[in-house]
Design a protein around this motif. Structure first.
Motif, mmCIF file in Angstrom:
data_model
loop_
_atom_site.group_PDB
_atom_site.id
_atom_site.type_symbol
_atom_site.label_atom_id
_atom_site.label_comp_id
_atom_site.label_asym_id
_atom_site.label_seq_id
_atom_site.Cartn_x
_atom_site.Cartn_y
_atom_site.Cartn_z
ATOM 1 N N CYS A 154 0.847 -1.212 0.000
ATOM 2 C CA CYS A 154 0.000 0.000 0.000
ATOM 3 C C CYS A 154 0.874 1.250 0.000
ATOM 4 N N ALA A 157 2.162 1.719 -3.474
ATOM 5 C CA ALA A 157 1.092 2.197 -4.360
ATOM 6 C C ALA A 157 0.857 3.695 -4.164
ATOM 7 N N VAL A 158 0.883 4.155 -2.919
ATOM 8 C CA VAL A 158 0.702 5.581 -2.649
ATOM 9 C C VAL A 158 1.877 6.387 -3.222
ATOM 10 N N ALA A 161 1.259 6.624 -6.849
ATOM 11 C CA ALA A 161 0.164 7.573 -7.091
ATOM 12 C C ALA A 161 0.642 9.014 -6.954
ATOM 13 N N TYR A 162 1.530 9.259 -5.999
ATOM 14 C CA TYR A 162 2.093 10.605 -5.825
ATOM 15 C C TYR A 162 2.816 11.056 -7.097
ATOM 16 N N LEU A 164 2.456 9.861 -10.100
ATOM 17 C CA LEU A 164 1.500 9.907 -11.204
ATOM 18 C C LEU A 164 0.653 11.174 -11.144
ATOM 19 N N LEU A 165 0.040 11.424 -9.992
ATOM 20 C CA LEU A 165 -0.908 12.534 -9.870
ATOM 21 C C LEU A 165 -0.239 13.901 -9.772
ATOM 22 N N GLY A 173 5.465 6.750 -12.011
ATOM 23 C CA GLY A 173 4.468 6.648 -10.947
ATOM 24 C C GLY A 173 3.422 5.581 -11.238
ATOM 25 N N LEU A 174 2.974 5.532 -12.473
ATOM 26 C CA LEU A 174 1.998 4.515 -12.851
ATOM 27 C C LEU A 174 2.589 3.119 -12.721
ATOM 28 N N ALA A 177 2.923 2.291 -8.998
ATOM 29 C CA ALA A 177 1.597 2.045 -8.403
ATOM 30 C C ALA A 177 1.045 0.691 -8.827
#
Length: 179
Positions: A154, A157-158, A161-162, A164-165, A173-174, A177
């Motif tokens: 987890c 994944a975060v 996501a950081y 990526l977003l 990032g993708l 994740a």
């Protein structure tokens, strides 16, 4: 440890690493859990294999506590280096020192042994290497982070996501994740 006030889990992990080091079955647990029982049925803590060479130097619970304390304290290094990429030197230093003075960190170090405390050291290095665009090292530390404990996926994944977003490194990032 030497005052005999150590926790229950320290004994389990000491037995786990000792059995693994001496050719026992894959992650064999202590006898009171039943015959043929495997630690892997409870937790996915493959990072034990990374610790085996250090544990082999002196095979007891005190060694595990020392290794854990070294990792927990050393996590201030990637935290500082990561913070330094975003803020000035002194605030980064204060952040790293705040981490080192955090009372719960000391409690985790003095009493019990678990694999989760290895996570921040590894995750923060992965984050630092991703920010530095050193993808080989980042991949290694993402992999090592994932070997610590099943829950740590987890965290990874975060982290992905950081990246990526935030748009800093969306492709990396993708990938992180998804992994």
């Amino acid at each position: 440890y030497y005052s005999l006030r150590s926790g229950y889990d320290l004994g389990i992990y000491d037995s786990l690493l000792w059995n693994t080091l001496h050719g026992g079955s894959f992650f064999k647990t202590p006898p009171w859990t039943g015959p043929g029982r495997c630690h892997f049925a409870n937790h996915a803590e493959f990072f034990a294999y990374v610790l085996l060479p250090l544990y082999a130097l002196r095979q007891n619970g005190g060694t595990l506590l020392l290794i854990q304390a070294a990792f927990l304290g050393s996590a201030a290094i990637p935290l500082y280096k990561l913070a330094r990429k975003h803020i000035d030197r002194w605030p980064a230093c204060i952040l790293a020192l705040s981490y080192l003075f955090y009372p719960a960190l000391h409690g985790a170090t003095l009493f019990e042994f678990h694999f989760l405390p290895f996570g921040p050291f590894l995750l923060w290095w992965a984050w630092y290497f991703l920010e530095s665009r050193r993808d080989g090292w980042a991949a290694l530390f993402v992999f090592l982070t994932l070997t610590v404990h099943e829950d740590v996926s987890c965290w990874v994944a975060v982290l992905g996501a950081y990246f990526l977003l935030s748009g800093r490194r969306p492709k990396a990032g993708l990938l992180v994740a998804v992994v």
